[in-house]
Motif scaffolding. Structure first.
Motif, PDB file in Angstrom:
ATOM      1  N   TYR A  10       0.822  -1.203   0.000  1.00  0.00           N
ATOM      2  CA  TYR A  10       0.000   0.000   0.000  1.00  0.00           C
ATOM      3  C   TYR A  10       0.860   1.259   0.000  1.00  0.00           C
ATOM      4  O   TYR A  10       0.599   2.208  -0.749  1.00  0.00           O
ATOM      5  N   SER A  63      -8.295   2.334  -0.133  1.00  0.00           N
ATOM      6  CA  SER A  63      -9.638   2.438   0.448  1.00  0.00           C
ATOM      7  C   SER A  63     -10.603   1.475  -0.234  1.00  0.00           C
ATOM      8  O   SER A  63     -11.404   0.805   0.423  1.00  0.00           O
ATOM      9  N   LEU A  64     -10.515   1.388  -1.554  1.00  0.00           N
ATOM     10  CA  LEU A  64     -11.377   0.470  -2.289  1.00  0.00           C
ATOM     11  C   LEU A  64     -11.022  -0.989  -2.006  1.00  0.00           C
ATOM     12  O   LEU A  64     -11.901  -1.828  -1.821  1.00  0.00           O
ATOM     13  N   LEU A  65      -9.724  -1.290  -1.983  1.00  0.00           N
ATOM     14  CA  LEU A  65      -9.293  -2.669  -1.751  1.00  0.00           C
ATOM     15  C   LEU A  65      -9.650  -3.147  -0.345  1.00  0.00           C
ATOM     16  O   LEU A  65      -9.902  -4.333  -0.129  1.00  0.00           O
ATOM     17  N   ASP A  66      -9.662  -2.250   0.619  1.00  0.00           N
ATOM     18  CA  ASP A  66     -10.051  -2.600   2.002  1.00  0.00           C
ATOM     19  C   ASP A  66     -11.561  -2.490   2.213  1.00  0.00           C
ATOM     20  O   ASP A  66     -12.042  -2.635   3.342  1.00  0.00           O
ATOM     21  N   LYS A  67     -12.298  -2.213   1.112  1.00  0.00           N
ATOM     22  CA  LYS A  67     -13.756  -2.076   1.161  1.00  0.00           C
ATOM     23  C   LYS A  67     -14.213  -0.973   2.116  1.00  0.00           C
ATOM     24  O   LYS A  67     -15.290  -1.045   2.709  1.00  0.00           O
ATOM     25  N   ASN A  68     -13.372   0.037   2.247  1.00  0.00           N
ATOM     26  CA  ASN A  68     -13.714   1.190   3.064  1.00  0.00           C
ATOM     27  C   ASN A  68     -14.346   2.238   2.148  1.00  0.00           C
ATOM     28  O   ASN A  68     -13.758   3.265   1.840  1.00  0.00           O
ATOM     29  N   TYR A  69     -15.564   1.938   1.704  1.00  0.00           N
ATOM     30  CA  TYR A  69     -16.193   2.755   0.672  1.00  0.00           C
ATOM     31  C   TYR A  69     -16.541   4.165   1.150  1.00  0.00           C
ATOM     32  O   TYR A  69     -16.613   5.093   0.352  1.00  0.00           O
ATOM     33  N   THR A  70     -16.775   4.303   2.443  1.00  0.00           N
ATOM     34  CA  THR A  70     -17.113   5.640   2.940  1.00  0.00           C
ATOM     35  C   THR A  70     -15.946   6.605   2.786  1.00  0.00           C
ATOM     36  O   THR A  70     -16.149   7.819   2.682  1.00  0.00           O
TER      37      THR A  70
END
Length: 300
Positions: A10, A63-70
C-alpha cells in the motif's frame, strides 16, 4: 529492500501514484506566449494542487481494496476544491483582462479556467492507475501503467486549432474613402487622415475561410474572434496605446458566405507569420457549435 516492498504494498502504491500524478501535472503545465500560469508563483500553486490531486487518487486505491467505501466520499470534497480552483482562475484572469490592450474575452478566460480544473482530474486518474497496478500486481507494473496513463492524459492536453476547421488566407487592406476593407469585407469607418496613414503603413489583413457549416458557426462566435485577436496581438505586438480605439484589431464577418476578415496593426509587420499564428490559435470549447448534428427533418 525487496522484502520491505513486498510487505508495504500500500505504501509503495501510494508513493508510485503520487510520483506519476505529479509527473502528469508537470507534463501538462507550461508557461507559453500567454505567460500564464505566471512563473514562479503561478506554477507553484498549480504544482501544489497537483500533489494534492495525486495524493487523493493514490489513497483511493487502498480504500477500495479494504472495502472502506465511505472513505471515497473525500473525492467529493476534492471536486469542490478543484471547482474553487476554476473560480480562482476565472476571477484572476478577468481582473487582469481589463488591463490588456487587446483583451482575451470572457470565452477565452472560461476556457483557460476549465482546463486548469480538468487537468487536476486527469492527475487523479493517473495517480489512481499507477497506484492500482503497483498494489494489485507489482511496483514495476505500476511504472508501466503510470507512463501509459501520462501518455493518455497528454492526448487531451490541448484541443483543436483553427487549422482543423478553417483555412487562412492573406487579405488586402484597402481604404476606400473613409471606409476600411479587408478584401471585400467591410471593417469600419475611418474619420481621421492620420489614422488612415497609420493603417496604410502598418495594417495587415487576413481572411479565415470556414471548411464546413459547423466551422462557419464556430468562427462567427464573438468569443472565438476575440481569442484570435488576443493571440495574434500577444505574439506580434499591437501598434496602439490606450485611448486609440481606431487602432484596435478587429474581426468582422461576411454574413453572406461566413468568411471572417481579421484586421490588425502589429509591431512586427509579417503577414505570413500572422497567418501561421492564426492557424495555430486554439478553437475554444465554449465556442464550438455543431448545427449539422441537429435532428431536423425537412418535409414537403
Amino acid at each position: 529492500m525487496w522484502q520491505w516492498i513486498a510487505e508495504q504494498k500500500y505504501t509503495v502504491g501510494i508513493i508510485m501514484g503520487v510520483i506519476f500524478g505529479l509527473l502528469a501535472r508537470l507534463s501538462m503545465l507550461q508557461t507559453d506566449y500567454r505567460q500564464y500560469p505566471t512563473y514562479p508563483h503561478g506554477k507553484i500553486i498549480h504544482i501544489a494542487l497537483g500533489v494534492i490531486a495525486a495524493g487523493l487518487g493514490s489513497v483511493a486505491v487502498p480504500s477500495l481494496l479494504d472495502k472502506n467505501y465511505t472513505a471515497i466520499t473525500f473525492l467529493t470534497v476534492a471536486a469542490q476544491q478543484f471547482r474553487d480552483v476554476r473560480n480562482m482562475e476565472r476571477q484572476t484572469l478577468s481582473k487582469i483582462d481589463s488591463m490588456e490592450l487587446v483583451p482575451r474575452g470572457a470565452t477565452y478566460i472560461e476556457g483557460i479556467a476549465m482546463v486548469f480544473e480538468g487537468r487536476n482530474y486527469m492527475v487523479i486518474f493517473t495517480a489512481f492507475v499507477a497506484a492500482l497496478f503497483s498494489i494489485v500486481f507489482a511496483w514495476y507494473w505500476g511504472i508501466v501503467a503510470g507512463i501509459a496513463a501520462i501518455l493518455f492524459t497528454n492526448r487531451f492536453k490541448s484541443g483543436k486549432s483553427i487549422s482543423h476547421i478553417a483555412d487562412v488566407q492573406k487579405g488586402e487592406v484597402r481604404v476606400d474613402g473613409p471606409n476600411l476593407f479587408v478584401d471585400d469585407i467591410y471593417i469600419m469607418n475611418l474619420g481621421l487622415e492620420d489614422t488612415r496613414q497609420k493603417i496604410a503603413e502598418h495594417g495587415i489583413g487576413l481572411v479565415v475561410v470556414p471548411k464546413n457549416q459547423n466551422s462557419r458557426v464556430t468562427i462567427a462566435n464573438l468569443g472565438q474572434r476575440q481569442a484570435l485577436l488576443h493571440d495574434i496581438s500577444t505574439i506580434l505586438g499591437v501598434y496602439r496605446d490606450d485611448g486609440e480605439p481606431a487602432l484596435v484589431p478587429l474581426a468582422k464577418l461576411d454574413i453572406n458566405d461566413g468568411r471572417l476578415a481579421v484586421f490588425l496593426l502589429p509591431q512586427i509587420k509579417d503577414a505570413e507569420k500572422a497567418r501561421q499564428i492564426l492557424l495555430n490559435s486554439p478553437v475554444l470549447e465554449s465556442a464550438v457549435r455543431l448545427p449539422s448534428e441537429a435532428d431536423v427533418t425537412a418535409e414537403g
